[in-house]
Motif scaffolding. Structure first.
Motif, PDB file in Angstrom:
ATOM      1  N   MET A   1       0.846  -1.192   0.000  1.00 19.89           N
ATOM      2  CA  MET A   1       0.000   0.000   0.000  1.00 19.89           C
ATOM      3  C   MET A   1       0.883   1.244   0.000  1.00 19.89           C
ATOM      4  O   MET A   1       1.822   1.355   0.777  1.00 19.89           O
ATOM      5  CB  MET A   1      -0.922  -0.001   1.222  1.00 19.89           C
ATOM      6  CG  MET A   1      -1.972   1.072   1.193  1.00 19.89           C
ATOM      7  SD  MET A   1      -3.201   0.883   2.509  1.00 19.89           S
ATOM      8  CE  MET A   1      -4.038  -0.609   2.005  1.00 19.89           C
ATOM      9  N   LYS A   2       0.564   2.199  -0.896  1.00 24.68           N
ATOM     10  CA  LYS A   2       1.338   3.430  -1.004  1.00 24.68           C
ATOM     11  C   LYS A   2       0.925   4.388   0.111  1.00 24.68           C
ATOM     12  O   LYS A   2      -0.255   4.664   0.282  1.00 24.68           O
ATOM     13  CB  LYS A   2       1.109   4.063  -2.373  1.00 24.68           C
ATOM     14  CG  LYS A   2       1.516   3.150  -3.529  1.00 24.68           C
ATOM     15  CD  LYS A   2       1.063   3.690  -4.871  1.00 24.68           C
ATOM     16  CE  LYS A   2       1.371   2.693  -5.984  1.00 24.68           C
ATOM     17  NZ  LYS A   2       0.840   3.137  -7.286  1.00 24.68           N
ATOM     18  N   GLU A   3       1.897   4.918   0.837  1.00 22.55           N
ATOM     19  CA  GLU A   3       1.603   5.744   1.997  1.00 22.55           C
ATOM     20  C   GLU A   3       2.070   7.190   1.792  1.00 22.55           C
ATOM     21  O   GLU A   3       3.135   7.442   1.234  1.00 22.55           O
ATOM     22  CB  GLU A   3       2.267   5.158   3.246  1.00 22.55           C
ATOM     23  CG  GLU A   3       1.727   3.781   3.610  1.00 22.55           C
ATOM     24  CD  GLU A   3       2.189   3.317   4.982  1.00 22.55           C
ATOM     25  OE1 GLU A   3       2.688   4.165   5.751  1.00 22.55           O
ATOM     26  OE2 GLU A   3       2.046   2.121   5.267  1.00 22.55           O
ATOM     27  N   TYR A   4       1.232   8.125   2.273  1.00 18.11           N
ATOM     28  CA  TYR A   4       1.503   9.559   2.116  1.00 18.11           C
ATOM     29  C   TYR A   4       1.172  10.277   3.422  1.00 18.11           C
ATOM     30  O   TYR A   4       0.466   9.748   4.284  1.00 18.11           O
ATOM     31  CB  TYR A   4       0.655  10.147   0.979  1.00 18.11           C
ATOM     32  CG  TYR A   4       0.883   9.481  -0.358  1.00 18.11           C
ATOM     33  CD1 TYR A   4       1.894   9.928  -1.206  1.00 18.11           C
ATOM     34  CD2 TYR A   4       0.089   8.411  -0.771  1.00 18.11           C
ATOM     35  CE1 TYR A   4       2.109   9.327  -2.440  1.00 18.11           C
ATOM     36  CE2 TYR A   4       0.302   7.796  -1.997  1.00 18.11           C
ATOM     37  CZ  TYR A   4       1.312   8.262  -2.825  1.00 18.11           C
ATOM     38  OH  TYR A   4       1.521   7.655  -4.041  1.00 18.11           O
ATOM     39  N   ASP A   5       1.681  11.510   3.523  1.00 10.71           N
ATOM     40  CA  ASP A   5       1.268  12.351   4.648  1.00 10.71           C
ATOM     41  C   ASP A   5      -0.164  12.828   4.435  1.00 10.71           C
ATOM     42  O   ASP A   5      -0.963  12.857   5.365  1.00 10.71           O
ATOM     43  CB  ASP A   5       2.203  13.558   4.790  1.00 10.71           C
ATOM     44  CG  ASP A   5       3.566  13.172   5.332  1.00 10.71           C
ATOM     45  OD1 ASP A   5       3.643  12.179   6.088  1.00 10.71           O
ATOM     46  OD2 ASP A   5       4.550  13.846   4.990  1.00 10.71           O
ATOM     47  N   ILE A   6      -0.469  13.248   3.196  1.00 10.44           N
ATOM     48  CA  ILE A   6      -1.810  13.737   2.881  1.00 10.44           C
ATOM     49  C   ILE A   6      -2.206  13.321   1.474  1.00 10.44           C
ATOM     50  O   ILE A   6      -1.392  13.356   0.541  1.00 10.44           O
ATOM     51  CB  ILE A   6      -1.914  15.275   3.027  1.00 10.44           C
ATOM     52  CG1 ILE A   6      -3.335  15.756   2.657  1.00 10.44           C
ATOM     53  CG2 ILE A   6      -0.852  16.003   2.210  1.00 10.44           C
ATOM     54  CD1 ILE A   6      -3.608  17.196   2.994  1.00 10.44           C
ATOM     55  N   ILE A   7      -3.462  12.934   1.362  1.00 12.76           N
ATOM     56  CA  ILE A   7      -4.072  12.674   0.065  1.00 12.76           C
ATOM     57  C   ILE A   7      -5.139  13.733  -0.173  1.00 12.76           C
ATOM     58  O   ILE A   7      -6.013  13.944   0.676  1.00 12.76           O
ATOM     59  CB  ILE A   7      -4.705  11.272  -0.008  1.00 12.76           C
ATOM     60  CG1 ILE A   7      -3.621  10.191   0.033  1.00 12.76           C
ATOM     61  CG2 ILE A   7      -5.551  11.118  -1.280  1.00 12.76           C
ATOM     62  CD1 ILE A   7      -4.171   8.774   0.087  1.00 12.76           C
ATOM     63  N   ILE A   8      -5.058  14.399  -1.319  1.00 12.23           N
ATOM     64  CA  ILE A   8      -6.065  15.376  -1.730  1.00 12.23           C
ATOM     65  C   ILE A   8      -6.901  14.732  -2.828  1.00 12.23           C
ATOM     66  O   ILE A   8      -6.365  14.235  -3.820  1.00 12.23           O
ATOM     67  CB  ILE A   8      -5.417  16.677  -2.243  1.00 12.23           C
ATOM     68  CG1 ILE A   8      -4.550  17.300  -1.151  1.00 12.23           C
ATOM     69  CG2 ILE A   8      -6.479  17.663  -2.729  1.00 12.23           C
ATOM     70  CD1 ILE A   8      -3.654  18.427  -1.646  1.00 12.23           C
ATOM     71  N   ILE A   9      -8.205  14.732  -2.650  1.00  9.50           N
ATOM     72  CA  ILE A   9      -9.105  14.126  -3.633  1.00  9.50           C
ATOM     73  C   ILE A   9      -9.803  15.243  -4.394  1.00  9.50           C
ATOM     74  O   ILE A   9     -10.529  16.045  -3.806  1.00  9.50           O
ATOM     75  CB  ILE A   9     -10.140  13.225  -2.947  1.00  9.50           C
ATOM     76  CG1 ILE A   9      -9.438  12.079  -2.197  1.00  9.50           C
ATOM     77  CG2 ILE A   9     -11.136  12.660  -3.964  1.00  9.50           C
ATOM     78  CD1 ILE A   9     -10.355  11.295  -1.284  1.00  9.50           C
ATOM     79  N   GLY A  10      -9.565  15.328  -5.689  1.00  7.25           N
ATOM     80  CA  GLY A  10     -10.206  16.332  -6.525  1.00  7.25           C
ATOM     81  C   GLY A  10      -9.223  17.347  -7.069  1.00  7.25           C
ATOM     82  O   GLY A  10      -8.534  18.022  -6.316  1.00  7.25           O
ATOM     83  N   GLY A  11      -9.161  17.451  -8.402  1.00  9.67           N
ATOM     84  CA  GLY A  11      -8.174  18.314  -9.051  1.00  9.67           C
ATOM     85  C   GLY A  11      -8.746  19.574  -9.646  1.00  9.67           C
ATOM     86  O   GLY A  11      -8.302  20.006 -10.713  1.00  9.67           O
ATOM     87  N   GLY A  12      -9.715  20.192  -8.970  1.00 10.80           N
ATOM     88  CA  GLY A  12     -10.199  21.499  -9.397  1.00 10.80           C
ATOM     89  C   GLY A  12      -9.383  22.603  -8.751  1.00 10.80           C
ATOM     90  O   GLY A  12      -8.308  22.365  -8.182  1.00 10.80           O
ATOM     91  N   ALA A  13      -9.889  23.836  -8.818  1.00 11.23           N
ATOM     92  CA  ALA A  13      -9.146  24.974  -8.285  1.00 11.23           C
ATOM     93  C   ALA A  13      -8.880  24.829  -6.790  1.00 11.23           C
ATOM     94  O   ALA A  13      -7.790  25.160  -6.309  1.00 11.23           O
ATOM     95  CB  ALA A  13      -9.903  26.270  -8.567  1.00 11.23           C
ATOM     96  N   THR A  14      -9.854  24.312  -6.038  1.00 11.17           N
ATOM     97  CA  THR A  14      -9.676  24.178  -4.594  1.00 11.17           C
ATOM     98  C   THR A  14      -8.618  23.141  -4.251  1.00 11.17           C
ATOM     99  O   THR A  14      -7.714  23.382  -3.433  1.00 11.17           O
ATOM    100  CB  THR A  14     -11.014  23.815  -3.924  1.00 11.17           C
ATOM    101  OG1 THR A  14     -11.965  24.851  -4.176  1.00 11.17           O
ATOM    102  CG2 THR A  14     -10.857  23.657  -2.419  1.00 11.17           C
ATOM    103  N   GLY A  15      -8.706  21.966  -4.861  1.00 11.30           N
ATOM    104  CA  GLY A  15      -7.746  20.902  -4.576  1.00 11.30           C
ATOM    105  C   GLY A  15      -6.336  21.240  -5.013  1.00 11.30           C
ATOM    106  O   GLY A  15      -5.367  21.020  -4.264  1.00 11.30           O
ATOM    107  N   THR A  16      -6.194  21.807  -6.221  1.00 12.50           N
ATOM    108  CA  THR A  16      -4.850  22.120  -6.722  1.00 12.50           C
ATOM    109  C   THR A  16      -4.236  23.300  -5.972  1.00 12.50           C
ATOM    110  O   THR A  16      -3.027  23.330  -5.755  1.00 12.50           O
ATOM    111  CB  THR A  16      -4.890  22.428  -8.233  1.00 12.50           C
ATOM    112  OG1 THR A  16      -5.819  23.496  -8.488  1.00 12.50           O
ATOM    113  CG2 THR A  16      -5.297  21.201  -9.025  1.00 12.50           C
TER     114      THR A  16
END
Length: 424
Positions: A1-16
């Protein structure tokens, strides 16, 4: 399983924007953004899905002075960013137009209240309006008094390109063509699709954000009233943005005319507004997601009936339904356009096929009313951005707030001095 500090879901203006701020102004290291489509900014932030306006509160007459005081410095963050990155915006003048004695009096009163906050704002009348926007005056009864709050600084932003720019200027992993089906809470974080794991999750997926919040037990008293906006188009008629006065009780934007940021030789008029049971415009598979979100609860049904049966909302929604009737729709709509351009002919106007998105309005089933403004839910190491207000204009301010929350979750630092130096 790939592990991260944070995952952001959604690549619109808010997410990016959040990905960019976390990457550039914090010491958070393992950041990934997951987007379900092959490219980022394919839903609400796509140039064809929104009004392309950077909102400050000067010509948006549904904003109180206090609201404008909050919005203006936040919108200026995006202004400062696009000024440093060419190709993301066009600059036009803008105005809000008053037609007739009653509207003029209302606008004059507003000018007295707002001129200190917006010193570049001018109150102009018929002759001056004719100089900057001749089509507003041409063919109009000369006895009708006009006034406008005019600003030379109107920003039309391609929020899709802005989203791409945020990613290009970030050290963030991007995963595309990956639909998030599940978010599962574990003792030490969250697991996405049984494949990705993170200590913190941020969901920036518009209406789908509330869908995931419900799955994890947050905001279950909230539902969505998805309001779809559409536009009519013509060859260039206006030199800048021209808004009309807002109906005070409605959260939906009054009809306005805008140059298209992608094609400034075309003028868009709108938006119209209609309620449709889907979370993404023109994507009918999102109807099922809306039904799951609604959950057919009695409180939800009562809330919807109460809102739609309100005389103001009912008249507004019924009228806007007429605008979408094939061939006949522009016949009903042209009255709105002629308030701005009296000489507009029916055959000069055409329906903007594929133009327009969905702005989810939050409904609280406890109060049986629409909750105006921003909708954000913050849980245990998880944030759900549902409908930042007013839209993408607030994306960097929203990202600043969320980045600080993420730093608290992870015990990391936010570089306020660098952020202020580069964006304020």
């Amino acid at each position: 399983m790939k592990e991260y500090d944070i995952i952001i879901i959604g690549g619109g203006a808010t997410g990016t924007a959040t990905a960019h701020v976390l990457s550039e102004y914090t010491n958070v290291e393992k950041i990934v953004l997951i987007e379900k489509y092959g490219k980022i900014a394919q839903v609400q932030s796509k140039s064809s899905s929104n009004s392309q306006t950077l909102h400050y509160g000067d010509i948006e007459t549904n904003y109180s002075l206090e609201k404008a005081k909050q919005v203006k410095p936040k919108a200026e963050l995006v202004q400062n960013y696009v000024e440093k990155h060419p190709g993301l915006h066009r600059k036009f003048h803008k105005m809000v137009l008053a037609v007739g004695e009653k509207e003029v009096a209302r606008l004059e009163s507003r000018f007295k209240e707002f001129k200190k906050l917006f010193p570049e704002l001018k109150l102009i009348y018929n002759e001056e309006i004719a100089k900057v926007e001749p089509k507003i005056v041409e063919g109009r009864d000369k006895n009708i008094k006009l006034a406008a709050l005019f600003s030379p600084n109107g920003y039309t932003v391609d929020f899709g390109r802005l989203s791409c720019s945020f990613m290009e200027n970030s050290d963030v992993n991007l995963i595309v063509n990956t639909k998030v089906n599940s978010i599962v809470k574990k003792k030490d974080g969250y697991v996405i699709n049984n494949e990705y794991k993170a200590k913190v999750v941020m969901v920036c997926a518009s209406g789908h954000s509330l869908y995931f919040a419900h799955q994890l037990g947050y905001g279950r008293e909230l539902i969505l009233l998805p309001v779809a906006g559409s536009f009519f188009c013509s060859k260039k008629k206006l030199n800048g943005k021209v808004y009309t006065l807002q109906l005070p009780k409605l959260p939906f934007a009054a009809v306005h005319g805008d140059p298209d940021v992608v094609n400034p030789n075309e003028t868009r008029f709108g938006p119209t507004a209609k309620v449709i049971p889907m979370l993404e415009r023109y994507r009918y598979n999102s109807v099922l997601d809306f039904i799951k979100l609604f959950r057919l609860r009695w409180s939800a049904l009562v809330s919807m009936v109460k809102i739609i049966s309100d005389p103001t909302y009912f008249r507004f929604m019924w009228t806007n339904m007429l605008y979408d009737i094939p061939w006949a729709g522009k016949y009903f709509f042209i009255k709105n356009v002629r308030k701005i351009i009296p000489s507009m002919m029916l055959d000069e106007l055409h329906y903007g096929n594929g133009i327009g998105g969905i702005r989810p309005q939050i409904v609280n089933t406890n109060t049986k009313s629409i909750s105006f403004g921003e909708a954000k839910l913050i849980g245990e190491n998880i944030i759900f951005n549902i409908t930042p207000s007013p839209g993408a204009s607030m994306c960097l301010a929203n990202a600043e707030d969320d980045a600080k929350s993420v730093c608290k979750f992870l015990g990391k630092k936010f570089d306020q001095k660098k952020f202020d130096k580069e964006l304020r």
